[in-house]
Enzyme design. Structure first.
Site, PDB file in Angstrom:
ATOM      1  N   LEU A  86       0.997  -1.340   0.100  1.00 18.67           N
ATOM      2  CA  LEU A  86      -0.345  -0.519   0.329  1.00 18.67           C
ATOM      3  C   LEU A  86       1.051   1.565  -0.054  1.00 18.67           C
ATOM      4  CD1 LEU A  86      -2.890  -0.041   2.301  1.00 18.67           C
ATOM      5  CD2 LEU A  86      -2.752  -0.279   0.235  1.00 18.67           C
ATOM      6  N   GLY A 131       1.580  -5.911   0.786  1.00 18.85           N
ATOM      7  CA  GLY A 131       0.942  -5.946  -0.857  1.00 18.85           C
ATOM      8  C   GLY A 131       1.538  -6.030  -1.589  1.00 18.85           C
ATOM      9  N   ASN A 153       4.278  -7.810   6.770  1.00 21.15           N
ATOM     10  CA  ASN A 153       4.544  -7.233   7.752  1.00 21.15           C
ATOM     11  C   ASN A 153       4.293  -5.586   8.080  1.00 21.15           C
ATOM     12  OD1 ASN A 153       5.548  -5.327   5.431  1.00 21.15           O
ATOM     13  ND2 ASN A 153       7.096  -4.322   6.114  1.00 21.15           N
ATOM     14  N   GLU A 154       2.996  -6.194   7.766  1.00 21.97           N
ATOM     15  CA  GLU A 154       1.648  -5.247   8.661  1.00 21.97           C
ATOM     16  C   GLU A 154       1.643  -4.682   9.316  1.00 21.97           C
ATOM     17  OE1 GLU A 154       1.567  -7.217   6.585  1.00 21.97           O
ATOM     18  OE2 GLU A 154       0.613  -7.122   5.043  1.00 21.97           O
TER      19      GLU A 154
END
Lengths: 282, 282, 282
Positions: A86, A131, A153-154
């Site tokens: 993102l 993403g 790795n959000e």
């Protein structure tokens, strides 16, 4: 070996695109010999997934689906990055309407790619965090170039990998590895990814990666395509059913998380860091 | 080592068999010393699963269950084939009533073997594609002879491995390996099967395979049999619940797939190919 | 390296403990530097889980949760045993009311530890059968000393590992390995446990095990703690939801199994054997 034919993308002003744009953030080439379509993301420098790129990826997937290609390969025009996930600018002091559209389109891209019946493969020619990993793990096969990183790795940014994305991640990794990777924001090196099964092969260049993806798709040449499609869709049906049931709530969860003051603060600090890095390089 | 006692099969004219037959397509031997029953399929040349063989297998499983044996080993009387899967003649220009019975009995065989509480093992003394792999994966343990093939290759013929069969396959293989194998119609060699965990051991002969299966069943000698049974059934309950919920719809799905003209054409071509092969050999 | 500060346990006469006790069957130490809390079980000789120990473990987990520690490490004060599981005396000719409380508290301990949002790790400094394995597998990470045994060997005594416990076991082991281990009452050696993934590391002493657990918890230092917590809870939510739905029925199942005459007989014989062993040693 490949004699690519450029397929015109769907009209940028067509009725199915609710945000018209002149940009071509993806290209689709179909190899006449193999019938395999290659979808290339071309939003320099890192294929940051802003609303426009997501809409473009979705359109290109749908186009390939309607064109009845023999298979789909997704890759990147950037030399060192497959897709950075993102676009962080979409999450910083966001317009709520647009942020809602961004997440909705990320969902749409995932379910279009995860649920397409034709064979799919990712030629991961660079880093693939968040993403980027989403796109790769929605495919059936993954080939990656050396010395890169891939993972969900959000949590590093204060957001979380949603349930539907985790469900696809769990098609690939053992639960124990997946839970730990998700909570640690683990980015696997190419070698680690191969060892854990997150990718299937290593290739020394983008060209080789694309060729290996095509070879994978070629393994289906003797299989009945209808039965293959039904088998894939049956295998993925439960995850997709769950996704559709929860997708609206998932948008709300994402918005509420991103709008938390401490998450906004973290994103701001991250952007500040990026600016400084850039300034130091100049 | 084994002193087999031949157990008379259930009466062929008994009220539970809706198609009476004089044939004995399976035999059941119980080892007096170990209490382990061995079910041998004997429909030459390849144990093609026609309606009669399926009914026979089901009866033999039920008989072993009622006889309170210490364990069940399934194997084949054919030298090179464990079981070749559904008899393709049952699917070619089929009588609809009989085709429905064939699939229903395949379901019955699977749930009888998958859901039996006693220890089960497959002595895979030859190839085990499709319905052969079904029998093997319904068991708790698998020993296979070298240089053979095992897998769910339904998509090759234009049909698909049903959800319940896939659910059992997923008890054994990782999701990533399973999805790919199912879509590719992959037949694992003995060595590949061992490496992926699809089988547990290799044996150099049928006798050795049966012995290793018996040794596996012997590992339960110090375990409380009631607790063992409850543990196994609890582990498999969700798959069985799902199966029972969907089994009728599954029969309809199978029939509609087999009756597709292109599937019939594919089956016809396959049979034609077999005939030519035979002719060339003579 | 560690400068432990002893945290007073919750008042033993507090309103939340329905059985007041003067004993301290667990201790909690918080490392001031790392913020990590270590919960030590101290019911010699083997940390047999009687009602009081279970209540104490539960209280200590809740205390650590409320104290907002950085992580939780669970270990044992006994030199050779991490935890031997349910105190068998609780199951022998049991008072029904108390037996019900024991199983309910075992459930409470599991769901408190399995569902806590902070990082958790088990420093398994000795054998960990049954309820010991339950504690270890509820954590996110496991470090074990050499030459010990771990596993869910409930079937040996005639009882079974309940569904909720199996669901957590399946977060760690492949289904094939798990089903076989459960039905065989398999106790993995330290080396086997490492190979199968049931533990993550081997340590040569309890101190080293605790250090390695702390190092694991340290890997989360750069991760947003809220996002980490949400990710973990989302991952474990379905198992917990299922647990809460079935926990009452599960108590009834356990009681009915333990009260079976043959199970009581088996437990009696086991206790008799223990007595004889003790007598022979003296």
């Amino acid at each position: 070996m490949f004699s690519p034919r450029v397929v015109s993308l769907v009209p940028r002003t067509g009725p199915r695109r609710f945000m018209s744009t002149a940009s071509k953030l993806t290209t689709v080439e179909v190899n006449d010999k193999t019938g395999i379509a290659t979808l290339t993301m071309c939003r320099p420098p890192v294929n940051g997934q802003n609303l426009e790129l997501l809409l473009d990826i979705k359109s290109s997937i749908k186009e390939i689906e309607n064109d009845s290609s023999r298979g789909l390969i997704i890759t990147s025009a950037s030399p060192k990055v497959f897709c950075a996930g993102l676009d962080i600018l979409e999450m910083h002091k966001p317009d709520q309407q647009r942020l809602r559209a961004v997440w909705t389109e990320l969902q749409n891209v995932w379910c279009a790619l995860y649920g397409i019946s034709m064979p799919t493969a990712a030629a991961i020619n660079g880093h693939a965090p968040a993403g980027g990993c989403l796109l790769a793990t929605a495919c059936e096969y993954r080939v990656m170039v050396p010395d890169c990183r891939i993972g969900l790795n959000e949590t590093q940014l204060g957001i979380i990998a949603p349930k539907w994305l985790v469900s696809g991640f769990l098609n690939i990794l053992p639960k124990r590895v997946a839970e730990r990777a998700l909570t640690q924001s683990r980015l696997f090196t190419t070698d680690e990814a191969l060892q854990e099964g997150l990718i299937d092969e290593i290739a020394n260049s983008k060209e080789e990666a694309v060729e290996k993806c095509a070879a994978f798709i070629g393994t289906f040449s003797k299989v009945n395509p209808v039965a293959r499609a039904l088998t894939k869709l049956q295998f993925r049906a439960e995850n997709l059913r769950q996704f559709h049931k929860e997708r609206e709530q998932d948008v709300e969860n994402f918005l509420s998380l991103v709008n938390r003051p401490e998450v906004q603060k973290g994103i701001g600090a991250y952007l500040e860091g990026l600016k400084k890095k850039k300034a130091n390089k100049q």
